[in-house]
Write a protein that holds these residues in place. Structure first.
Motif, PDB file in Angstrom:
ATOM      1  N   ALA A  69    -100.411 -16.817 -24.965  1.00  0.00           N
ATOM      2  CA  ALA A  69     -99.438 -15.802 -24.300  1.00  0.00           C
ATOM      3  C   ALA A  69    -100.069 -15.580 -22.811  1.00  0.00           C
ATOM      4  N   PHE A  70    -101.693 -15.692 -22.979  1.00  0.00           N
ATOM      5  CA  PHE A  70    -102.536 -15.721 -21.837  1.00  0.00           C
ATOM      6  C   PHE A  70    -102.187 -16.823 -20.695  1.00  0.00           C
ATOM      7  N   GLY A  71    -102.071 -17.933 -21.268  1.00  0.00           N
ATOM      8  CA  GLY A  71    -101.952 -19.036 -20.637  1.00  0.00           C
ATOM      9  C   GLY A  71    -100.573 -19.120 -19.804  1.00  0.00           C
ATOM     10  N   ALA A  72     -99.625 -18.718 -20.839  1.00  0.00           N
ATOM     11  CA  ALA A  72     -98.173 -18.734 -20.047  1.00  0.00           C
ATOM     12  C   ALA A  72     -98.081 -17.623 -19.053  1.00  0.00           C
ATOM     13  N   ARG A  77    -110.222 -20.412 -23.177  1.00  0.00           N
ATOM     14  CA  ARG A  77    -111.114 -19.211 -23.705  1.00  0.00           C
ATOM     15  C   ARG A  77    -112.092 -18.554 -22.812  1.00  0.00           C
ATOM     16  N   ASP A  78    -112.569 -18.954 -21.798  1.00  0.00           N
ATOM     17  CA  ASP A  78    -113.366 -18.290 -20.845  1.00  0.00           C
ATOM     18  C   ASP A  78    -112.597 -17.525 -20.108  1.00  0.00           C
ATOM     19  N   ASP A  79    -111.389 -17.740 -19.566  1.00  0.00           N
ATOM     20  CA  ASP A  79    -110.599 -17.122 -18.697  1.00  0.00           C
ATOM     21  C   ASP A  79    -110.196 -15.780 -19.631  1.00  0.00           C
ATOM     22  N   LEU A  80    -109.951 -15.858 -20.810  1.00  0.00           N
ATOM     23  CA  LEU A  80    -109.202 -14.932 -21.687  1.00  0.00           C
ATOM     24  C   LEU A  80    -110.390 -13.820 -21.787  1.00  0.00           C
ATOM     25  N   VAL A  81    -111.550 -14.500 -22.079  1.00  0.00           N
ATOM     26  CA  VAL A  81    -112.622 -13.439 -22.374  1.00  0.00           C
ATOM     27  C   VAL A  81    -113.030 -12.829 -21.141  1.00  0.00           C
ATOM     28  N   GLU A  82    -113.054 -13.467 -20.126  1.00  0.00           N
ATOM     29  CA  GLU A  82    -113.280 -12.594 -18.808  1.00  0.00           C
ATOM     30  C   GLU A  82    -112.490 -11.562 -18.613  1.00  0.00           C
ATOM     31  N   ARG A  83    -111.324 -11.613 -18.657  1.00  0.00           N
ATOM     32  CA  ARG A  83    -110.072 -10.470 -18.392  1.00  0.00           C
ATOM     33  C   ARG A  83    -109.882  -9.401 -19.479  1.00  0.00           C
TER      34      ARG A  83
END
Length: 320
Positions: free
Chosen positions: A123-126, A270-276
């Motif tokens: 979902a985050f990527g989309a 993964r890194d981008d999701l964790v950061e946000r």
């Protein structure tokens, strides 16, 4: 170790060797397994594992790190984690790339952890990596009561977006509303184009696992410069497309899968999701949307639930 075999389409407990670790991997003792439609398709022989991935089913799990590869930070040992897997999660032990691990907070259960990785990363990527969703915009999420749909609703609301979803029953629509959806549309009795036009709604980002006949309908409710992200094709793999409608609104169309992405792509995602959003996950600001938990010996029933389209949220298998 025990694992769930899927030969001949039947899910049964079998025995095999523990996986051998590569230098960048950890060995996870699996506690809970997230069940995904991709698992059902692989069991049916329609979605073979990419080259190099484990042929065992299972794309996500939660568990405890019990062994480290030579290049892995020693601090991961004995930590509770949740993670994507390159296959192999339907097992007592699975080898996982250490840079895709996410630490499971103490007050998040293993069952909840197993329901996070695949759907939140998808979902985050989309929504954000491809869709570029911004505060004040509108997201249209088809299959809004699914695992990906539930994650998308909650992250989109966190980002300050208006959320419109479609689902196949009033109960599923109510479930999506409980997760934060602003507008819910039962597609069995209401055409989403009619609904959105009558409510003066246009979508800046559309997350669509349906495809087929939905492509032209999506174009009708798209805002200028809309991003449409297709995740699957539940309505069929072929469609007649009105290209003039796409051009008129400068629509961008993305076809996206996660499983066959490179290891570097998955690490960055993964890194981008964790950061946000990790703080929201760790603080349990989100409902992890678990529809049903079953013992892993009932994996066949877990697949049947997905294939009947019964679930509103995730089905999780618990290793006893």
């Amino acid at each position: 170790m025990k694992y769930i075999s899927h030969e001949s389409g039947n899910l049964v407990l079998s025995d095999t060797r523990k996986p051998q670790l590569k230098n960048h991997e950890v060995l996870v003792k699996v506690a809970a397994i997230g069940v995904n439609r991709a698992d059902c398709m692989q069991r049916q022989g329609k979605y073979p594992a990419p080259k190099g991935d484990s042929p065992i089913l299972g794309l996500e799990c939660a568990g405890t790190v019990v062994e480290l590869g030579n290049e892995v930070d020693k601090s991961w040992l004995d930590k509770r984690i949740f993670t994507l897997c390159a296959g192999g999660a339907y097992s007592e032990y699975v080898a996982v790339d250490a840079k895709q691990l996410m630490e499971l907070p103490d007050d998040v259960t293993m069952v909840e952890g197993a329901a996070i990785s695949e759907v939140y990363l998808t979902a985050f990527g989309a929504l954000f990596e491809l869709g570029k969703l911004q505060h004040g915009q509108t997201a249209l999420i088809h299959a809004g009561a699914s695992g990906v749909g539930g994650a998308a609703i909650q992250m989109a609301k966190s980002a300050g977006a208006t959320v419109v979803i479609t689902a196949g029953s009033d109960e599923k629509c109510q479930h999506a509303k409980s997760l934060g959806a602003d507008h819910t549309i039962n597609y069995k009795n209401t055409d989403f184009v009619d609904y959105m036009q009558s409510h003066n709604l246009t979508a800046n980002v559309i997350v669509d696992p349906v495809a087929g006949s939905y492509l032209n309908k999506n174009a009708q409710v798209a805002a200028m410069d809309c991003q449409i992200i297709m995740l699957a094709f539940l309505d069929g793999r072929f469609a007649e497309v009105d290209f003039a409608a796409l051009l008129r609104k400068r629509i961008s169309f993305h076809a996206s899968t996660l499983r066959n992405r490179s290891i570097d792509f998955k690490r960055q995602l993964r890194d981008d999701l964790v950061e946000r959003f990790y703080n929201d996950i760790a603080s349990k600001n989100y409902d992890f949307n678990v529809y049903k938990t079953l013992p892993w010996t009932q994996a066949q029933e877990a697949h049947a639930i997905l294939e009947r389209n019964e679930n509103a949220g995730k089905v999780v298998l618990l290793i006893e």
